[in-house]
Design an enzyme around this catalytic site. Structure first.
Site, PDB file in Angstrom:
ATOM      1  N   CYS A  74       0.856  -1.190   0.000  1.00 58.92           N
ATOM      2  CA  CYS A  74       0.000   0.000   0.000  1.00 58.92           C
ATOM      3  C   CYS A  74       0.893   1.242   0.000  1.00 58.92           C
ATOM      4  O   CYS A  74       1.782   1.370   0.837  1.00 58.92           O
ATOM      5  CB  CYS A  74      -0.896  -0.026   1.236  1.00 58.92           C
ATOM      6  N   CYS A  77       0.349   3.114   3.524  1.00 59.54           N
ATOM      7  CA  CYS A  77       0.733   2.600   4.848  1.00 59.54           C
ATOM      8  C   CYS A  77       1.753   1.466   4.794  1.00 59.54           C
ATOM      9  O   CYS A  77       2.206   1.004   5.832  1.00 59.54           O
ATOM     10  CB  CYS A  77      -0.502   2.170   5.644  1.00 59.54           C
ATOM     11  N   CYS A 122      -7.307  -1.167   1.112  1.00 58.92           N
ATOM     12  CA  CYS A 122      -6.327  -1.650   2.087  1.00 58.92           C
ATOM     13  C   CYS A 122      -7.024  -1.895   3.426  1.00 58.92           C
ATOM     14  O   CYS A 122      -7.721  -1.018   3.934  1.00 58.92           O
ATOM     15  CB  CYS A 122      -5.230  -0.597   2.244  1.00 58.92           C
ATOM     16  N   CYS A 125      -5.393   0.698   6.284  1.00 59.01           N
ATOM     17  CA  CYS A 125      -5.637   2.154   6.315  1.00 59.01           C
ATOM     18  C   CYS A 125      -6.917   2.562   5.589  1.00 59.01           C
ATOM     19  O   CYS A 125      -7.299   3.728   5.633  1.00 59.01           O
ATOM     20  CB  CYS A 125      -4.442   2.910   5.739  1.00 59.01           C
ATOM     21  N   CYS A 145      -8.221  -5.390 -10.418  1.00 55.10           N
ATOM     22  CA  CYS A 145      -7.825  -4.280 -11.287  1.00 55.10           C
ATOM     23  C   CYS A 145      -7.435  -3.118 -10.369  1.00 55.10           C
ATOM     24  O   CYS A 145      -8.300  -2.473  -9.775  1.00 55.10           O
ATOM     25  CB  CYS A 145      -9.030  -3.926 -12.159  1.00 55.10           C
TER      26      CYS A 145
HETATM   27 FE    FE Z   1      -2.865   1.015   3.481  1.00 53.69          FE
END
Ligand code: FE
Length: 159
Positions: A74, A77, A122, A125, A145
């Site tokens: 991510c 984060c 995610c 976060c 995607c």
């Molecule tokens: Fe994240």
């Protein structure tokens, strides 16, 4: 003794729930920041995708054609989200994966385009990543995607 077993099983079930929810049915994320903090921490395209659920232009991400070994994390984060071995060329113009790193990605539905899509974000976060569709390769049938702006790529050290 039965009570203790019951409590233990309840705790186990709760901790296995990858996206814990509070009373208002809102997801609880372990990394939370104010909008101003996210804006300061992310560049414009990362912020637009991750925090505003925007979509980057097709074929705009350097990660679209990246097939090095490593892990995609991510961009907000650092949570590992996809492994390089899950990546394939969907020819859609966005980095595509046949599966996620289980538990690190959470799902919801949206109707932003007038029909129902499975949004993914995610689990740490809450940053928007992209959508998952059922037209993927034979391995899983899924096409995750993902906006490249939502990802950072960490190459394997032994490559
Ligand atoms: Fe994240």
């Amino acid at each position: 003794m039965k009570n203790i077993v019951f409590i233990f099983i309840s705790l186990l079930l709760f901790s296995c729930n990858t996206s814990a929810q509070n009373k208002n049915n809102e997801e609880i994320f372990s990394v939370t920041k104010t909008d101003a903090e996210w804006k300061a921490d992310l560049d414009e395209s990362e912020y637009n995708v991750l925090r505003k659920a925007g979509t980057e232009h097709a074929f705009s991400s350097e990660l679209n054609k990246n097939y090095e070994k490593g892990v995609y994390v991510c961009a907000a984060c650092g949570t590992p989200l996809f492994k390089s071995e899950y990546k394939y060329d969907s020819r859609s113009g966005w980095p595509s994966f046949d599966r996620e790193i289980e538990g690190n990605v959470a799902f919801s539905t949206d109707r932003d385009l007038g029909y129902t899509r499975n949004e993914e974000h995610c689990a740490t976060c809450g940053g928007h990543l992209g959508h998952v569709f059922d037209d993927g390769p034979k391995t899983t049938g899924k096409r995750h995607c993902i906006n490249g702006a939502a990802l950072d790529f960490i190459p394997s050290k032994n490559e």
